[in-house]
Design an enzyme around this catalytic site. Sequence first.
Site, PDB file in Angstrom:
ATOM      1  N   ARG A 142       0.797  -1.225   0.000  1.00 13.62           N
ATOM      2  CA  ARG A 142       0.000   0.000   0.000  1.00 13.62           C
ATOM      3  C   ARG A 142       0.836   1.285   0.000  1.00 13.62           C
ATOM      4  O   ARG A 142       0.331   2.344   0.387  1.00 13.62           O
ATOM      5  CB  ARG A 142      -0.941   0.009   1.209  1.00 13.62           C
ATOM      6  CG  ARG A 142      -2.078  -0.998   1.137  1.00 13.62           C
ATOM      7  CD  ARG A 142      -3.153  -0.677   2.150  1.00 13.62           C
ATOM      8  NE  ARG A 142      -4.192  -1.681   2.206  1.00 13.62           N
ATOM      9  CZ  ARG A 142      -5.248  -1.705   1.383  1.00 13.62           C
ATOM     10  NH1 ARG A 142      -5.384  -0.793   0.461  1.00 13.62           N
ATOM     11  NH2 ARG A 142      -6.163  -2.653   1.508  1.00 13.62           N
ATOM     12  N   ASP A 172      -9.090   2.745  -6.257  1.00  8.05           N
ATOM     13  CA  ASP A 172      -9.169   4.175  -6.578  1.00  8.05           C
ATOM     14  C   ASP A 172      -7.894   4.919  -6.176  1.00  8.05           C
ATOM     15  O   ASP A 172      -7.366   5.718  -6.952  1.00  8.05           O
ATOM     16  CB  ASP A 172     -10.419   4.809  -5.960  1.00  8.05           C
ATOM     17  CG  ASP A 172     -10.558   4.539  -4.472  1.00  8.05           C
ATOM     18  OD1 ASP A 172      -9.938   3.588  -3.957  1.00  8.05           O
ATOM     19  OD2 ASP A 172     -11.289   5.286  -3.794  1.00  8.05           O
ATOM     20  N   ASP A 173      -7.365   4.615  -4.991  1.00  4.75           N
ATOM     21  CA  ASP A 173      -6.147   5.314  -4.551  1.00  4.75           C
ATOM     22  C   ASP A 173      -4.959   4.962  -5.452  1.00  4.75           C
ATOM     23  O   ASP A 173      -4.184   5.843  -5.832  1.00  4.75           O
ATOM     24  CB  ASP A 173      -5.804   4.939  -3.105  1.00  4.75           C
ATOM     25  CG  ASP A 173      -6.758   5.593  -2.104  1.00  4.75           C
ATOM     26  OD1 ASP A 173      -7.278   6.681  -2.417  1.00  4.75           O
ATOM     27  OD2 ASP A 173      -6.980   5.018  -1.022  1.00  4.75           O
ATOM     28  N   THR A 200     -10.562  -4.006  -7.083  1.00 11.51           N
ATOM     29  CA  THR A 200     -10.939  -3.937  -5.670  1.00 11.51           C
ATOM     30  C   THR A 200     -12.197  -4.753  -5.425  1.00 11.51           C
ATOM     31  O   THR A 200     -13.192  -4.621  -6.166  1.00 11.51           O
ATOM     32  CB  THR A 200     -11.139  -2.514  -5.097  1.00 11.51           C
ATOM     33  OG1 THR A 200     -11.566  -2.654  -3.742  1.00 11.51           O
ATOM     34  CG2 THR A 200     -12.161  -1.661  -5.821  1.00 11.51           C
ATOM     35  N   ASP A 202     -14.087  -4.203  -3.178  1.00 18.48           N
ATOM     36  CA  ASP A 202     -15.088  -3.278  -2.636  1.00 18.48           C
ATOM     37  C   ASP A 202     -16.117  -2.825  -3.676  1.00 18.48           C
ATOM     38  O   ASP A 202     -17.182  -2.334  -3.314  1.00 18.48           O
ATOM     39  CB  ASP A 202     -14.415  -2.030  -2.046  1.00 18.48           C
ATOM     40  CG  ASP A 202     -13.593  -2.351  -0.809  1.00 18.48           C
ATOM     41  OD1 ASP A 202     -13.493  -3.547  -0.457  1.00 18.48           O
ATOM     42  OD2 ASP A 202     -13.052  -1.420  -0.195  1.00 18.48           O
ATOM     43  N   TYR A 240     -29.829 -18.135  17.507  1.00 19.90           N
ATOM     44  CA  TYR A 240     -28.858 -17.035  17.453  1.00 19.90           C
ATOM     45  C   TYR A 240     -29.235 -15.974  16.435  1.00 19.90           C
ATOM     46  O   TYR A 240     -29.770 -16.282  15.367  1.00 19.90           O
ATOM     47  CB  TYR A 240     -27.468 -17.552  17.041  1.00 19.90           C
ATOM     48  CG  TYR A 240     -26.789 -18.425  18.058  1.00 19.90           C
ATOM     49  CD1 TYR A 240     -26.595 -17.990  19.374  1.00 19.90           C
ATOM     50  CD2 TYR A 240     -26.307 -19.679  17.692  1.00 19.90           C
ATOM     51  CE1 TYR A 240     -25.955 -18.795  20.295  1.00 19.90           C
ATOM     52  CE2 TYR A 240     -25.664 -20.499  18.614  1.00 19.90           C
ATOM     53  CZ  TYR A 240     -25.492 -20.046  19.917  1.00 19.90           C
ATOM     54  OH  TYR A 240     -24.858 -20.847  20.818  1.00 19.90           O
ATOM     55  N   GLY A 248     -15.376  -3.901   2.764  1.00 16.88           N
ATOM     56  CA  GLY A 248     -15.817  -2.794   1.922  1.00 16.88           C
ATOM     57  C   GLY A 248     -15.525  -1.563   2.752  1.00 16.88           C
ATOM     58  O   GLY A 248     -16.363  -1.163   3.556  1.00 16.88           O
ATOM     59  N   GLU A 422     -11.444 -13.992   3.845  1.00  8.82           N
ATOM     60  CA  GLU A 422     -11.870 -15.309   3.315  1.00  8.82           C
ATOM     61  C   GLU A 422     -12.111 -15.263   1.815  1.00  8.82           C
ATOM     62  O   GLU A 422     -12.048 -16.285   1.141  1.00  8.82           O
ATOM     63  CB  GLU A 422     -13.196 -15.733   3.978  1.00  8.82           C
ATOM     64  CG  GLU A 422     -13.161 -16.006   5.443  1.00  8.82           C
ATOM     65  CD  GLU A 422     -13.149 -14.755   6.317  1.00  8.82           C
ATOM     66  OE1 GLU A 422     -13.048 -13.632   5.791  1.00  8.82           O
ATOM     67  OE2 GLU A 422     -13.227 -14.917   7.536  1.00  8.82           O
ATOM     68  N   ARG A 424     -10.883 -12.603  -0.412  1.00  8.56           N
ATOM     69  CA  ARG A 424     -10.034 -11.730  -1.234  1.00  8.56           C
ATOM     70  C   ARG A 424      -9.062 -12.492  -2.139  1.00  8.56           C
ATOM     71  O   ARG A 424      -8.540 -11.921  -3.084  1.00  8.56           O
ATOM     72  CB  ARG A 424      -9.211 -10.793  -0.335  1.00  8.56           C
ATOM     73  CG  ARG A 424     -10.039  -9.753   0.373  1.00  8.56           C
ATOM     74  CD  ARG A 424      -9.256  -8.533   0.743  1.00  8.56           C
ATOM     75  NE  ARG A 424      -7.953  -8.814   1.325  1.00  8.56           N
ATOM     76  CZ  ARG A 424      -7.164  -7.889   1.851  1.00  8.56           C
ATOM     77  NH1 ARG A 424      -7.577  -6.634   1.880  1.00  8.56           N
ATOM     78  NH2 ARG A 424      -5.997  -8.192   2.360  1.00  8.56           N
TER      79      ARG A 424
HETATM   80  P1  FBP Z   1      -8.506  -2.066  -1.770  1.00  6.86           P
HETATM   81  O1  FBP Z   1      -9.374  -0.856  -1.780  1.00  6.86           O
HETATM   82  O2  FBP Z   1      -7.062  -1.769  -1.733  1.00  6.86           O
HETATM   83  O3  FBP Z   1      -8.864  -2.999  -2.886  1.00  6.86           O
HETATM   84  O4  FBP Z   1      -8.786  -2.870  -0.434  1.00  6.86           O
HETATM   85  C1  FBP Z   1      -9.928  -3.551  -0.171  1.00  6.86           C
HETATM   86  C2  FBP Z   1      -9.979  -4.048   1.252  1.00  6.86           C
HETATM   87  O5  FBP Z   1     -10.164  -5.448   1.228  1.00  6.86           O
HETATM   88  C3  FBP Z   1     -11.078  -3.366   2.048  1.00  6.86           C
HETATM   89  O6  FBP Z   1     -12.309  -4.008   1.855  1.00  6.86           O
HETATM   90  C4  FBP Z   1     -10.551  -3.469   3.454  1.00  6.86           C
HETATM   91  O7  FBP Z   1     -11.045  -2.442   4.276  1.00  6.86           O
HETATM   92  C5  FBP Z   1      -9.084  -3.296   3.271  1.00  6.86           C
HETATM   93  O8  FBP Z   1      -8.788  -3.780   1.979  1.00  6.86           O
HETATM   94  C6  FBP Z   1      -8.270  -4.017   4.307  1.00  6.86           C
HETATM   95  O9  FBP Z   1      -6.940  -3.905   3.973  1.00  6.86           O
HETATM   96  P2  FBP Z   1      -5.738  -4.444   4.845  1.00  6.86           P
HETATM   97  O10 FBP Z   1      -5.835  -5.941   4.833  1.00  6.86           O
HETATM   98  O11 FBP Z   1      -4.533  -3.925   4.131  1.00  6.86           O
HETATM   99  O12 FBP Z   1      -5.927  -3.872   6.193  1.00  6.86           O
END
Ligand code: FBP
Length: 547
Positions: A142, A172-173, A200, A202, A240, A248, A422, A424
Amino acid sequence: MKKSALQVARAAYQPKMPKALSGAVKAEFGAATESVANQSEIKELFPNTYGMPIIKFVSTNAKEEASPINVGVILSGGQAPGGHNVISGLFDGIKSVNDKSRLYGFILGPGGLVDHKYMELTADIVDEYRNTGGFDIIGSGRTKLETKEQYDKGLEILKQLNITALVIIGGDDSNTNACVLAEYYAANNTGVQVIGCPKTIDGDLKNEQIETSFGFDTACKVYSEVIGNIQRDCNSARKYWHFIKLMGRSASHIALECALQVQPNICLISEEIEAKNESLDDVVTYIAQIVANRAEKGNNFGTVLIPEGLIEFIPAMKALIAELNDFLAKSKDEFALIKKSAQREYIISKLSKANAEIYASLPEGVARQLSLDRDPHGNVQVSLIETEKLLSDMVAAKLEQWKKEGKFCGKFAAQHHFFGYEGRCAAPSNYDADYCYSLGFTASALIATGKTGYMSSVRNTTAPAENWIAGGIPITMMMNMERRHGEMKPVIQKALVKLDGAPFKAFEAQRAEWAINTAYVYPGPIQYFGPTEVCDQPTKTLTLERQ
Ligand code: FBP
């Protein structure tokens, strides 16, 4: 390396591609473009890459001899299923231009470019990773590319390896980084092109031209499978309430898509909560009321889907986080010197009155999580905030109160889950495998056409793959100015859930029924081989958006 039977079978899968990419291509250019907002500021910041036309690739009979190209590739940010297929599509694409072309991968994200950590991706290596999940071929990171020193360090290694094009696969970043880098390299006549790819889970990097970011499809299918399993369990034991937080970081697309797939009793949509200006107590009351209504019918069980980014969308919390972000950015060093046990009081003493009150009212754990280090892009690390626990504790307290008042006569026991990691790195669904391979191949076509500052785009993806439309979108077209780390910065505008969009409308029309009745759907695991209606379906979100 030992492989599972599925891995072996999957390695032989040949991703489907747009017909236009199957032979020689030529670019067709649209009209000049504008950024989504802040046009004059963005134009001034990106004089070399602003206003370029949208590109569409069409087949041509005129195959021209082209020289070999050396290309660098970076995987950036959170993992998303299909990244390896972007790389294999890119590899095959540049080899189809000239088989002496070479591909280099920078190790562990943008940091690899700056620190000159790289490896050549040869056919043997790429073949090992075709159609697999994960980003482990070269790793991800990152690091934010934002200083001239970083760009120049990067340029040194690009020149050394004779790399004339860099592909940044990110959200996006990271695509904002790609745009800034493209502009810098163009402004300095370096001869290096920069191309982005929309990644992403997300799902928040999308717009008119970019239909979806890759990985969203697979990740949502994995989460929906598991939520479906929980719902079967929940409907079997009937004791439960399951509070399920879904990744996200900002937008609620994942929660919404999973809700459309599994029909839970409750799904919170952060964007709606913000639009209705709801407080934390309003959200808790909403959940507690549904729990009470179901209890009246003897149903002391249910499922609640919670988007990870919720906390930042509750207007009062959002104002608090914004002040905390500015404060922590400015007083980072001073804050680091404060003893852990005194940090809460210290923050309270520094915040405005309204925000100090809210901060003081938060449970210790949540308050601490809000003051933790931001990620390199200045974002609160929402995946570390246990919203699912916070909400269920507050619902339990409210139900206790209602019990005393005779307004609740049921039982309430909660289980907590957080689904993110789980999904990603799951093996990409057919949709993601095909989409990603096409994105990578399209990136090679953009490079061969000499373009920079473009994002690879593959559209019309709810149609059969042969009818998909490949091309490029100027990244500046997606940009606007936003406050980051206490300063206004040009960034790609995030696509949040649209409350007037078809996916939300479909959910809104059915949620009251799902709340009171048990209308669970059990999607089951992703299928890679079998009938197309089982294996090749895009997300409900995309299908509804494109209807
Ligand atoms: P990106 O926006 O970089 O694709 O990240 C997605 C994400 O999986 C988010 O859903 C989550 O908040 C974040 O990454 C968690 O990132 P890290 O494992 O680096 O803390």
